[in-house]
Design an enzyme around this catalytic site. Structure first.
Site, PDB file in Angstrom:
ATOM      1  N   LYS A 178       4.859  -9.750   9.433  1.00 30.74           N
ATOM      2  CA  LYS A 178       4.232  -8.792  10.351  1.00 30.74           C
ATOM      3  C   LYS A 178       2.707  -8.954  10.291  1.00 30.74           C
ATOM      4  CE  LYS A 178       3.562  -4.225   9.917  1.00 30.74           C
ATOM      5  NZ  LYS A 178       2.271  -3.950  10.570  1.00 30.74           N
ATOM      6  N   MET A 194       0.839  -1.196   0.000  1.00 31.75           N
ATOM      7  CA  MET A 194       0.000   0.000   0.000  1.00 31.75           C
ATOM      8  C   MET A 194       0.882   1.257   0.000  1.00 31.75           C
ATOM      9  SD  MET A 194      -3.448  -0.920   2.022  1.00 31.75           S
ATOM     10  CE  MET A 194      -2.862  -0.700   3.688  1.00 31.75           C
ATOM     11  N   SER A 209       6.331  -0.135  10.188  1.00 26.80           N
ATOM     12  CA  SER A 209       4.991  -0.080   9.606  1.00 26.80           C
ATOM     13  C   SER A 209       4.781   1.309   9.026  1.00 26.80           C
ATOM     14  CB  SER A 209       3.956  -0.341  10.705  1.00 26.80           C
ATOM     15  OG  SER A 209       2.678   0.124  10.312  1.00 26.80           O
ATOM     16  N   SER A 210       4.051   1.389   7.931  1.00 25.15           N
ATOM     17  CA  SER A 210       3.756   2.714   7.357  1.00 25.15           C
ATOM     18  C   SER A 210       3.022   3.560   8.393  1.00 25.15           C
ATOM     19  CB  SER A 210       2.895   2.570   6.105  1.00 25.15           C
ATOM     20  OG  SER A 210       3.533   1.725   5.182  1.00 25.15           O
ATOM     21  N   HIS A 233       8.979   1.274   3.310  1.00 28.76           N
ATOM     22  CA  HIS A 233      10.012   1.358   4.341  1.00 28.76           C
ATOM     23  C   HIS A 233      10.858   0.078   4.280  1.00 28.76           C
ATOM     24  CE1 HIS A 233       7.449  -1.428   6.482  1.00 28.76           C
ATOM     25  NE2 HIS A 233       6.444  -0.561   6.454  1.00 28.76           N
ATOM     26  N   GLN A 284     -10.396  -2.898   2.003  1.00 24.24           N
ATOM     27  CA  GLN A 284      -9.940  -3.486   3.266  1.00 24.24           C
ATOM     28  C   GLN A 284     -10.012  -2.516   4.442  1.00 24.24           C
ATOM     29  OE1 GLN A 284      -5.918  -4.436   1.661  1.00 24.24           O
ATOM     30  NE2 GLN A 284      -5.159  -3.741   3.631  1.00 24.24           N
ATOM     31  N   HIS A 310       9.131  -3.313   3.610  1.00 19.68           N
ATOM     32  CA  HIS A 310       8.824  -3.571   2.199  1.00 19.68           C
ATOM     33  C   HIS A 310      10.106  -3.878   1.414  1.00 19.68           C
ATOM     34  CE1 HIS A 310       5.554  -0.570   3.335  1.00 19.68           C
ATOM     35  NE2 HIS A 310       4.838  -1.600   2.938  1.00 19.68           N
TER      36      HIS A 310
HETATM   37  P1  AMP Z   1       1.509  -2.830   3.524  1.00 16.93           P
HETATM   38  O1  AMP Z   1       2.041  -1.816   2.578  1.00 16.93           O
HETATM   39  O2  AMP Z   1       1.493  -2.386   4.951  1.00 16.93           O
HETATM   40  O3  AMP Z   1       0.198  -3.423   3.060  1.00 16.93           O
HETATM   41  O4  AMP Z   1       2.542  -4.032   3.501  1.00 16.93           O
HETATM   42  C1  AMP Z   1       2.915  -4.650   2.298  1.00 16.93           C
HETATM   43  C2  AMP Z   1       3.697  -5.879   2.618  1.00 16.93           C
HETATM   44  O5  AMP Z   1       4.850  -5.535   3.375  1.00 16.93           O
HETATM   45  C3  AMP Z   1       2.890  -6.889   3.468  1.00 16.93           C
HETATM   46  O6  AMP Z   1       3.155  -8.194   3.009  1.00 16.93           O
HETATM   47  C4  AMP Z   1       3.450  -6.671   4.846  1.00 16.93           C
HETATM   48  O7  AMP Z   1       3.364  -7.808   5.672  1.00 16.93           O
HETATM   49  C5  AMP Z   1       4.904  -6.345   4.540  1.00 16.93           C
HETATM   50  N1  AMP Z   1       5.495  -5.623   5.655  1.00 16.93           N
HETATM   51  C6  AMP Z   1       5.075  -4.467   6.210  1.00 16.93           C
HETATM   52  N2  AMP Z   1       5.842  -4.127   7.272  1.00 16.93           N
HETATM   53  C7  AMP Z   1       6.764  -5.111   7.386  1.00 16.93           C
HETATM   54  C8  AMP Z   1       7.843  -5.359   8.292  1.00 16.93           C
HETATM   55  N3  AMP Z   1       8.119  -4.531   9.285  1.00 16.93           N
HETATM   56  N4  AMP Z   1       8.579  -6.463   8.104  1.00 16.93           N
HETATM   57  C9  AMP Z   1       8.315  -7.325   7.101  1.00 16.93           C
HETATM   58  N5  AMP Z   1       7.315  -7.153   6.219  1.00 16.93           N
HETATM   59  C10 AMP Z   1       6.550  -6.074   6.348  1.00 16.93           C
END
Ligand code: AMP
Length: 281
Positions: free
Chosen positions: A150, A27, A186-187, A31, A58, A34
């Protein structure tokens, strides 16, 4: 790196690309978490596709869809620097031309994965996740997809989706990337001020305390989790939504005397910011 905004553009571009094709769904507001997924994909696949799409399906109406961090210029630079081949950044109208129809036809993963942990408070969340992932799997046709541990509950949904719809896709799960304090990246951490960031690190500390207490053999699972909650009660800004031990395969509750081979999951709010984490015991 090519940035594609339309389905036609990405599909035409991928026709002549070498397999295996990796897909990393995100999304955005990328960071180091990702980045670890992208690096793993780069090391395993010939062609790497990242998508940035803040999936409206979602988020429930009271959640942070509108304010969710977005920084596409920085994401483009990050992906370029990592050697990503394609960055797919479609508008919602491209992914779901008729979103109202889509809302009525969401994919419904099994209740035993969606009715607990995050699914309890985030009604419709995993249905929205499954629906959008199915759409992107169909558009891109990846050989491998990369997800972070995560969002561990999400991994069960993704594997179910792959099996249910017989996608010829391998799911690769990647370890949680943390900052030095232990806080899972986390974002949403960007919503927190410096004090809150420091407090947020207690969430992982509580998981570690639980793990040590369970392994020590003195504490049952329930007692250990209670001790972790007592620890967190020293930080009243942390409002725990759940702290639960769950079986690795089924996500069922675990036997109180179990010492190994399960996960402890936590969700907690600091201010309005909802954070999740988990640890393998
Ligand atoms: P998001 O952009 O938050 O939807 O995350 C995209 C992908 O990155 C998802 O598969 C998350 O599980 C993964 N992700 C986000 N934060 C972390 C983290 N700190 N460590 C490992 N994977 C992450």
């Amino acid at each position: 790196m090519k940035v594609c905004k339309t389905i036609k553009e990405i599909q035409d571009s991928l026709k002549s690309e070498e397999q295996p094709i990796a897909l990393i769904p995100t999304m955005g507001a990328l960071h180091k978490g990702h980045i670890s997924l992208i690096e793993k994909a780069k090391s395993e696949c010939k062609t790497v596709v990242v998508y940035v799409y803040v999936n409206p399906l979602q988020f429930s109406p009271n959640e942070d869809f509108n304010s969710y961090p977005r920084d596409i210029e920085s994401d483009i630079e990050t992906c370029k620097g990592l050697g990503v081949d394609f960055l797919f950044t479609p508008e919602s109208s491209e992914v779901f031309p008729d979103i109202e129809k889509e809302k009525k036809e969401v994919i419904t993963p099994p209740h035993n994965f969606t009715s607990l942990l995050c699914g309890k408070s985030r009604k419709g969340h995993f249905e929205g996740v499954a629906t959008v992932l199915k759409r992107f799997f169909e558009i891109i046709g990846p050989d491998k997809v990369y997800f972070g541990e995560k969002d561990r509950q999400q991994l069960y949904i993704v594997q179910w989706l792959i099996d249910e719809f017989k996608f010829p896709i391998e799911l690769v799960s990647c370890p949680i990337v943390r900052d030095i304090s232990g806080l899972a990246l986390s974002s949403r951490n960007s919503y927190l001020n410096d004090d809150q960031i420091e407090t947020a690190a207690r969430i992982y500390k509580a998981l570690e305390i639980g793990k040590v207490n369970i392994h020590s053999g003195i504490f049952t699972v329930k007692k250990a989790l209670l001790e972790s909650l007592v620890y967190l009660s020293n930080y009243p800004e942390v409002k725990v939504e759940y702290l639960e031990a769950r079986d690795k395969d089924s996500l069922k509750e675990v036997d109180n005397d179990k010492k190994h081979d399960f996960y402890v999951f936590i969700a907690a709010k600091i201010g309005n910011v909802r954070l999740i984490d988990n640890i393998e015991v």
